[in-house]
Motif scaffolding. Structure first.
Motif, PDB file in Angstrom:
ATOM      1  N   PRO A 132     -36.709 -64.212  26.264  1.00 56.93           N
ATOM      2  CA  PRO A 132     -36.246 -65.450  25.635  1.00 56.93           C
ATOM      3  C   PRO A 132     -37.266 -66.076  24.688  1.00 56.93           C
ATOM      4  CG  PRO A 132     -36.076 -65.587  28.042  1.00 56.93           C
ATOM      5  CD  PRO A 132     -36.728 -64.290  27.708  1.00 56.93           C
ATOM      6  N   ASN A 133     -38.536 -65.815  24.903  1.00 53.84           N
ATOM      7  CA  ASN A 133     -39.563 -66.396  24.041  1.00 53.84           C
ATOM      8  C   ASN A 133     -39.663 -65.666  22.699  1.00 53.84           C
ATOM      9  OD1 ASN A 133     -40.550 -64.114  25.364  1.00 53.84           O
ATOM     10  ND2 ASN A 133     -42.667 -64.784  25.202  1.00 53.84           N
ATOM     11  N   ARG A 134     -38.934 -64.569  22.532  1.00 53.20           N
ATOM     12  CA  ARG A 134     -39.013 -63.798  21.288  1.00 53.20           C
ATOM     13  C   ARG A 134     -37.774 -63.941  20.413  1.00 53.20           C
ATOM     14  NH1 ARG A 134     -40.696 -58.017  21.802  1.00 53.20           N
ATOM     15  NH2 ARG A 134     -41.171 -58.382  19.631  1.00 53.20           N
ATOM     16  N   GLY A 135     -36.772 -64.697  20.870  1.00 57.06           N
ATOM     17  CA  GLY A 135     -35.580 -64.892  20.049  1.00 57.06           C
ATOM     18  C   GLY A 135     -34.366 -65.253  20.881  1.00 57.06           C
ATOM     19  N   GLN A 136     -33.269 -65.481  20.207  1.00 57.93           N
ATOM     20  CA  GLN A 136     -32.017 -65.869  20.841  1.00 57.93           C
ATOM     21  C   GLN A 136     -31.322 -64.661  21.471  1.00 57.93           C
ATOM     22  OE1 GLN A 136     -30.419 -69.105  20.774  1.00 57.93           O
ATOM     23  NE2 GLN A 136     -32.493 -69.727  20.257  1.00 57.93           N
ATOM     24  N   GLY A 137     -30.601 -64.905  22.537  1.00 60.23           N
ATOM     25  CA  GLY A 137     -29.841 -63.851  23.210  1.00 60.23           C
ATOM     26  C   GLY A 137     -28.812 -63.220  22.301  1.00 60.23           C
ATOM     27  N   ARG A 138     -28.140 -64.051  21.493  1.00 58.59           N
ATOM     28  CA  ARG A 138     -27.116 -63.553  20.573  1.00 58.59           C
ATOM     29  C   ARG A 138     -27.715 -62.534  19.602  1.00 58.59           C
ATOM     30  NH1 ARG A 138     -22.107 -66.125  20.060  1.00 58.59           N
ATOM     31  NH2 ARG A 138     -22.599 -67.987  21.217  1.00 58.59           N
ATOM     32  N   SER A 139     -28.875 -62.840  19.062  1.00 59.15           N
ATOM     33  CA  SER A 139     -29.538 -61.920  18.130  1.00 59.15           C
ATOM     34  C   SER A 139     -29.898 -60.617  18.827  1.00 59.15           C
ATOM     35  CB  SER A 139     -30.812 -62.551  17.568  1.00 59.15           C
ATOM     36  OG  SER A 139     -30.519 -63.701  16.850  1.00 59.15           O
ATOM     37  N   TRP A 140     -30.370 -60.714  20.062  1.00 57.52           N
ATOM     38  CA  TRP A 140     -30.758 -59.522  20.825  1.00 57.52           C
ATOM     39  C   TRP A 140     -29.549 -58.611  21.025  1.00 57.52           C
ATOM     40  CZ3 TRP A 140     -29.948 -57.563  25.907  1.00 57.52           C
ATOM     41  CH2 TRP A 140     -30.892 -56.617  26.335  1.00 57.52           C
ATOM     42  N   VAL A 141     -28.415 -59.185  21.415  1.00 59.70           N
ATOM     43  CA  VAL A 141     -27.199 -58.408  21.649  1.00 59.70           C
ATOM     44  C   VAL A 141     -26.702 -57.788  20.344  1.00 59.70           C
ATOM     45  CG1 VAL A 141     -24.755 -58.574  22.299  1.00 59.70           C
ATOM     46  CG2 VAL A 141     -26.491 -59.674  23.720  1.00 59.70           C
ATOM     47  N   LEU A 142     -26.659 -58.570  19.262  1.00 59.48           N
ATOM     48  CA  LEU A 142     -26.141 -58.057  17.995  1.00 59.48           C
ATOM     49  C   LEU A 142     -27.058 -56.997  17.393  1.00 59.48           C
ATOM     50  CD1 LEU A 142     -24.771 -61.386  16.509  1.00 59.48           C
ATOM     51  CD2 LEU A 142     -23.443 -59.478  17.450  1.00 59.48           C
ATOM     52  N   THR A 143     -28.359 -57.164  17.569  1.00 58.96           N
ATOM     53  CA  THR A 143     -29.294 -56.142  17.088  1.00 58.96           C
ATOM     54  C   THR A 143     -29.093 -54.841  17.850  1.00 58.96           C
ATOM     55  OG1 THR A 143     -30.900 -57.824  16.437  1.00 58.96           O
ATOM     56  CG2 THR A 143     -31.748 -55.593  16.752  1.00 58.96           C
ATOM     57  N   MET A 144     -28.906 -54.944  19.164  1.00 60.73           N
ATOM     58  CA  MET A 144     -28.651 -53.758  19.983  1.00 60.73           C
ATOM     59  C   MET A 144     -27.360 -53.067  19.524  1.00 60.73           C
ATOM     60  SD  MET A 144     -27.981 -53.552  24.093  1.00 60.73           S
ATOM     61  CE  MET A 144     -29.573 -54.261  24.486  1.00 60.73           C
ATOM     62  N   ALA A 145     -26.321 -53.856  19.261  1.00 61.94           N
ATOM     63  CA  ALA A 145     -25.039 -53.297  18.826  1.00 61.94           C
ATOM     64  C   ALA A 145     -25.184 -52.595  17.478  1.00 61.94           C
ATOM     65  CB  ALA A 145     -23.992 -54.409  18.741  1.00 61.94           C
ATOM     66  N   HIS A 146     -25.900 -53.229  16.558  1.00 66.23           N
ATOM     67  CA  HIS A 146     -26.087 -52.619  15.239  1.00 66.23           C
ATOM     68  C   HIS A 146     -26.851 -51.303  15.366  1.00 66.23           C
ATOM     69  CE1 HIS A 146     -27.902 -52.096  11.200  1.00 66.23           C
ATOM     70  NE2 HIS A 146     -26.678 -52.413  10.846  1.00 66.23           N
ATOM     71  N   ARG A 147     -27.884 -51.303  16.181  1.00 67.13           N
ATOM     72  CA  ARG A 147     -28.685 -50.089  16.386  1.00 67.13           C
ATOM     73  C   ARG A 147     -27.820 -48.960  16.958  1.00 67.13           C
ATOM     74  NH1 ARG A 147     -32.911 -52.199  19.513  1.00 67.13           N
ATOM     75  NH2 ARG A 147     -33.626 -53.172  17.603  1.00 67.13           N
ATOM     76  N   ARG A 148     -26.986 -49.292  17.944  1.00 68.52           N
ATOM     77  CA  ARG A 148     -26.086 -48.294  18.547  1.00 68.52           C
ATOM     78  C   ARG A 148     -25.108 -47.740  17.520  1.00 68.52           C
ATOM     79  NH1 ARG A 148     -25.835 -45.658  23.594  1.00 68.52           N
ATOM     80  NH2 ARG A 148     -27.260 -46.802  24.896  1.00 68.52           N
ATOM     81  N   ALA A 149     -24.552 -48.612  16.690  1.00 69.25           N
ATOM     82  CA  ALA A 149     -23.589 -48.170  15.680  1.00 69.25           C
ATOM     83  C   ALA A 149     -24.257 -47.246  14.666  1.00 69.25           C
ATOM     84  CB  ALA A 149     -22.966 -49.377  14.982  1.00 69.25           C
ATOM     85  N   VAL A 150     -25.452 -47.617  14.231  1.00 68.55           N
ATOM     86  CA  VAL A 150     -26.183 -46.775  13.278  1.00 68.55           C
ATOM     87  C   VAL A 150     -26.532 -45.434  13.918  1.00 68.55           C
ATOM     88  CG1 VAL A 150     -28.354 -46.568  11.987  1.00 68.55           C
ATOM     89  CG2 VAL A 150     -27.045 -48.695  11.901  1.00 68.55           C
ATOM     90  N   ASP A 151     -26.921 -45.449  15.195  1.00 69.96           N
ATOM     91  CA  ASP A 151     -27.202 -44.196  15.900  1.00 69.96           C
ATOM     92  C   ASP A 151     -25.969 -43.295  15.929  1.00 69.96           C
ATOM     93  OD1 ASP A 151     -29.802 -44.966  16.373  1.00 69.96           O
ATOM     94  OD2 ASP A 151     -29.485 -45.477  18.492  1.00 69.96           O
ATOM     95  N   ARG A 152     -24.791 -43.901  16.117  1.00 67.84           N
ATOM     96  CA  ARG A 152     -23.551 -43.117  16.151  1.00 67.84           C
ATOM     97  C   ARG A 152     -23.279 -42.488  14.788  1.00 67.84           C
ATOM     98  NH1 ARG A 152     -18.719 -42.509  19.310  1.00 67.84           N
ATOM     99  NH2 ARG A 152     -20.105 -43.193  20.986  1.00 67.84           N
ATOM    100  N   VAL A 153     -23.530 -43.240  13.711  1.00 63.66           N
ATOM    101  CA  VAL A 153     -23.352 -42.698  12.364  1.00 63.66           C
ATOM    102  C   VAL A 153     -24.300 -41.521  12.151  1.00 63.66           C
ATOM    103  CG1 VAL A 153     -23.682 -43.177   9.892  1.00 63.66           C
ATOM    104  CG2 VAL A 153     -22.499 -44.843  11.344  1.00 63.66           C
ATOM    105  N   ARG A 154     -25.546 -41.698  12.544  1.00 65.34           N
ATOM    106  CA  ARG A 154     -26.533 -40.615  12.388  1.00 65.34           C
ATOM    107  C   ARG A 154     -26.144 -39.393  13.207  1.00 65.34           C
ATOM    108  NH1 ARG A 154     -31.561 -44.638  12.978  1.00 65.34           N
ATOM    109  NH2 ARG A 154     -31.668 -45.313  10.822  1.00 65.34           N
ATOM    110  N   SER A 155     -25.676 -39.613  14.417  1.00 68.22           N
ATOM    111  CA  SER A 155     -25.266 -38.512  15.289  1.00 68.22           C
ATOM    112  C   SER A 155     -24.086 -37.752  14.686  1.00 68.22           C
ATOM    113  CB  SER A 155     -24.893 -39.060  16.669  1.00 68.22           C
ATOM    114  OG  SER A 155     -24.386 -38.047  17.486  1.00 68.22           O
ATOM    115  N   SER A 156     -23.115 -38.488  14.160  1.00 68.13           N
ATOM    116  CA  SER A 156     -21.954 -37.853  13.529  1.00 68.13           C
ATOM    117  C   SER A 156     -22.389 -37.041  12.314  1.00 68.13           C
ATOM    118  CB  SER A 156     -20.937 -38.910  13.096  1.00 68.13           C
ATOM    119  OG  SER A 156     -20.396 -39.550  14.219  1.00 68.13           O
TER     120      SER A 156
END
Length: 196
Positions: free
Chosen positions: A79-103
């Motif tokens: 929590p001292n490094r940022g908002q929870g919403r940003s953490w979740v959305l960053t994780m989601a973006h990273r996962r989506a990009v990983d899926r594109v790279r994998s495909s």
């Protein structure tokens, strides 16, 4: 004001990171908090993933992967490094990009072994490589921004929030958010070597 079913304080009121609080409860194994977090964030996460992947069924799979990862790694949220919403959305973006790279890697393998048209236009391959390199450069540049600028830009571009919504979410005046975004984008242009 209510956003995503959660009461969010108006500007000037004490700001509470509801998503961050839920993440901390999820880290402690609270499945009710996990259900609330899913209800609160799943549509935003899905929208973000769908924008990256375009394919609805793959986006649904990635949505589930993201929430599985949240369940398994909520204790890594700081929590001292940022908002929870940003953490979740960053994780989601990273996962989506990983899926594109994998495909793309799978398609490249298929081409190498002859399962797909071997006469694929070289421009498509060059363009794909260029986009991946550019995406990496952008991610590195965003990571180099000060936390306040990075958070505002992440919420706007990965989360799809308006500047007014970001101001409400972060408990900051709208002018402050506009300044953070303007300065952050200016700094990104400098880091990326873009001249105006």
């Amino acid at each position: 004001m209510v956003i995503d079913g959660v009461e969010v304080p108006e500007d000037g009121a004490d700001h509470v990171d509801h998503v961050g609080e839920l993440l901390q409860r999820v880290a402690a194994g609270d499945d009710t908090a996990f259900a609330r977090l899913y209800d609160m964030m799943s549509s935003r996460v899905f929208g973000l993933v769908l924008r990256v992947l375009v394919d609805r069924s793959q986006s649904e799979e990635v949505l589930q992967e993201v929430f599985l990862e949240i369940w398994q790694s909520a204790s890594k949220f700081a929590p001292n490094r940022g908002q929870g919403r940003s953490w979740v959305l960053t994780m989601a973006h990273r996962r989506a990009v990983d899926r594109v790279r994998s495909s793309q890697a799978s398609a490249d393998r298929d081409v190498r072994v002859g399962f797909r048209d071997l006469e694929a236009p070289r421009d498509d391959v060059a363009e794909s490589v260029e986009m991946r390199i550019e995406g990496r450069r952008v991610a590195e540049a965003v990571a180099a921004l000060p936390e306040a600028q990075r958070e505002a830009i992440t919420l706007a571009y990965y989360g799809g929030y308006s500047q007014s919504e970001i101001a409400t979410l972060l408990g900051s005046p709208l002018g402050t958010i506009k300044t953070r975004m303007r300065d952050g984008l200016s700094r990104l242009r400098t880091l990326m070597g873009v001249t105006t």
